[in-house]
Design a protein around this motif. Structure first.
Motif, PDB file in Angstrom:
ATOM      1  N   GLU A  45       0.829  -1.205   0.000  1.00  0.00           N
ATOM      2  CA  GLU A  45       0.000   0.000   0.000  1.00  0.00           C
ATOM      3  C   GLU A  45       0.861   1.252   0.000  1.00  0.00           C
ATOM      4  N   ARG A  49       0.692   4.179  -2.858  1.00  0.00           N
ATOM      5  CA  ARG A  49       0.420   5.573  -2.498  1.00  0.00           C
ATOM      6  C   ARG A  49       1.526   6.494  -3.003  1.00  0.00           C
ATOM      7  N   ILE A 212      -9.032   1.924  -4.873  1.00  0.00           N
ATOM      8  CA  ILE A 212      -9.812   1.510  -3.709  1.00  0.00           C
ATOM      9  C   ILE A 212      -9.415   0.078  -3.380  1.00  0.00           C
ATOM     10  N   ALA A 233     -15.327   3.392   4.789  1.00  0.00           N
ATOM     11  CA  ALA A 233     -13.949   3.598   5.239  1.00  0.00           C
ATOM     12  C   ALA A 233     -13.173   2.295   5.142  1.00  0.00           C
ATOM     13  N   SER A 234     -11.933   2.394   4.673  1.00  0.00           N
ATOM     14  CA  SER A 234     -11.140   1.187   4.443  1.00  0.00           C
ATOM     15  C   SER A 234     -10.604   0.568   5.721  1.00  0.00           C
ATOM     16  N   GLU A 243      -6.310  10.062  10.801  1.00  0.00           N
ATOM     17  CA  GLU A 243      -6.891   9.389   9.650  1.00  0.00           C
ATOM     18  C   GLU A 243      -6.650  10.221   8.394  1.00  0.00           C
ATOM     19  N   GLU A 244      -6.083   9.608   7.385  1.00  0.00           N
ATOM     20  CA  GLU A 244      -5.901  10.294   6.125  1.00  0.00           C
ATOM     21  C   GLU A 244      -7.237  10.395   5.402  1.00  0.00           C
ATOM     22  N   GLU A 246      -9.929   9.998   2.462  1.00  0.00           N
ATOM     23  CA  GLU A 246     -10.137   8.937   1.481  1.00  0.00           C
ATOM     24  C   GLU A 246     -11.504   9.104   0.829  1.00  0.00           C
ATOM     25  N   ALA A 262     -14.988  12.929  -0.621  1.00  0.00           N
ATOM     26  CA  ALA A 262     -13.978  12.291   0.228  1.00  0.00           C
ATOM     27  C   ALA A 262     -13.973  12.929   1.602  1.00  0.00           C
ATOM     28  N   GLN A 281      -4.414  15.824  -2.459  1.00  0.00           N
ATOM     29  CA  GLN A 281      -5.654  15.060  -2.361  1.00  0.00           C
ATOM     30  C   GLN A 281      -6.594  15.422  -3.515  1.00  0.00           C
ATOM     31  N   ASP A 284      -5.358  13.775  -6.641  1.00  0.00           N
ATOM     32  CA  ASP A 284      -5.679  12.343  -6.626  1.00  0.00           C
ATOM     33  C   ASP A 284      -7.129  12.100  -7.036  1.00  0.00           C
TER      34      ASP A 284
END
Length: 372
Positions: A45, A49, A212, A233-234, A243-244, A246, A262, A281, A284
């Motif tokens: 991961e 990223r 994802i 949420a992952s 928490e980043e 997403e 997001a 972000q 992305d």
């Protein structure tokens, strides 16, 4: 410019080490797994990223395929090739000659060479030859014209915003919402049949981006004016764990607007508008929009917004630890939305190679509004 270097290390040790110093000497930033520090997330991961944050991906094909991950049945380089392709990253491939490829690597090379034609595919025999070719390619990238072409809007297109919704609180339920919208110009919209077909394919399109996690369950959403997919949420974390941000929702409206919503980065002191992290972000999310392969118009309008909350601040996000204190922006108890007001259209490259050029302006507008 961030240049991601992808390859198995075995059999290409000298080349990888030489590229690190060369790229730095040229004034750019090499991104290699050898330089990653200890992180709380899995290594695979972390690599993906890092690839997402890069401007260019450089692939070296040597004799060895590399370790096969049981989650994907592929090597790290193979995963990174798929991810770079899905994200629309510029990819430059250099194949080492005079070596014997193992069977898995030979099959991977066939896949790569099927896509990498013309200037995207080259070869080398020695490290010195590779360095010379990489210098030439980097110089070409430095002098290349921007793929973006802007034009003033004669009138602003209609746009759907979260704060206008009365039937969905998807993002609010996850925390403060960042949203990115893409509106195709001169588009007559989808028929009910076309929207149904795109809605049926939306989950597969999201999976195909590899942005994802494969373990995340997607939830279809259907309304009169749009189709969508909710993205849970992952991972589950405690209240004081940073928490980043997403993605939490993707919507395609009948008008043709594509919206990605997001969460923002947050810690125990609330949501964070980070002037350094926000442009990345947004970029992305723009690339995510492009990787869905839905919007095909020659010209588009892009916009971004943030739904505020009481515990929100403009600050620096640290994924390793929560802040000890924060200066809240004082938005009050009621939510309001920060919005960019588009006055230009841009070419479709804004959803690919040009995302990194478009995103900083959108982020800057939102940060300035927040500070005011």
């Amino acid at each position: 410019m961030k240049i991601f270097i992808s390859s198995a290390r075995k059999g290409l040790e000298d080349e990888r080490d030489a590229l690190d110093g060369l790229i730095r000497a040229l004034g750019h930033t090499p991104v290699r797994f050898e330089d990653f520090s200890a992180q709380a997330i899995p290594s695979r991961e972390a690599c993906l990223r890092a690839l997402e944050s890069a401007d260019v991906c450089l692939f070296l094909l040597g004799p060895f395929y590399g370790h096969v991950f049981p989650e994907t049945g592929q090597s790290a380089t193979h995963d990174e090739w798929v991810a770079a392709q899905a994200a629309g990253k510029p990819r430059f491939v250099y194949r080492k000659e005079g070596v014997v490829f193992e069977a898995d690597q030979h099959q991977f090379v066939r896949i790569v060479e099927a896509y990498a034609t013309g200037g995207f595919r080259d070869s080398f025999h020695t490290s010195t030859e590779l360095m010379t070719k990489v210098v030439q390619k980097v110089k070409e990238l430095e002098s290349a014209a921007s793929p973006l072409v802007f034009a003033k809007l004669e009138h602003q297109p209609a746009m759907h915003w979260t704060s206008d919704d009365t039937d969905s609180q998807t993002v609010s339920n996850h925390g403060s919402g960042l949203e990115v919208h893409v509106v195709p110009l001169d588009f007559s919209g989808y028929s009910a049949r076309e929207l149904d077909q795109l809605g049926a394919s939306l989950m597969d399109r999201i999976r195909a981006t590899r942005m994802i996690g494969s373990d995340v369950a997607l939830n279809p959403i259907r309304s009169d004016g749009y189709v969508g997919v909710g993205i849970p949420a992952s991972r589950s974390r405690s209240w004081n764990t940073p928490e980043e941000g997403e993605p939490v929702e993707c919507r395609l409206y009948k008008t043709g607007q594509l919206s990605i919503r997001a969460t923002l980065p947050r810690d125990s002191h609330g949501a964070i508008l980070d002037p350094d992290a926000l442009p990345q972000q947004i970029a992305d999310l723009l690339r995510f929009s492009g990787a869905l392969n839905i919007v095909q118009a020659d010209r588009i309008v892009v916009a971004a917004g943030v739904l505020t909350e009481t515990l929100m601040s403009v600050d620096t996000f640290d994924p390793q630890r929560s802040r000890q204190s924060s200066q809240l922006m004082g938005f009050g108890r009621s939510e309001r939305q920060l919005r960019t007001e588009p006055d230009e259209s841009v070419t479709l490259a804004a959803l690919g190679a040009g995302a990194v050029e478009v995103a900083p302006h959108l982020a800057q507008v939102l940060i300035l509004q927040a500070r005011r």
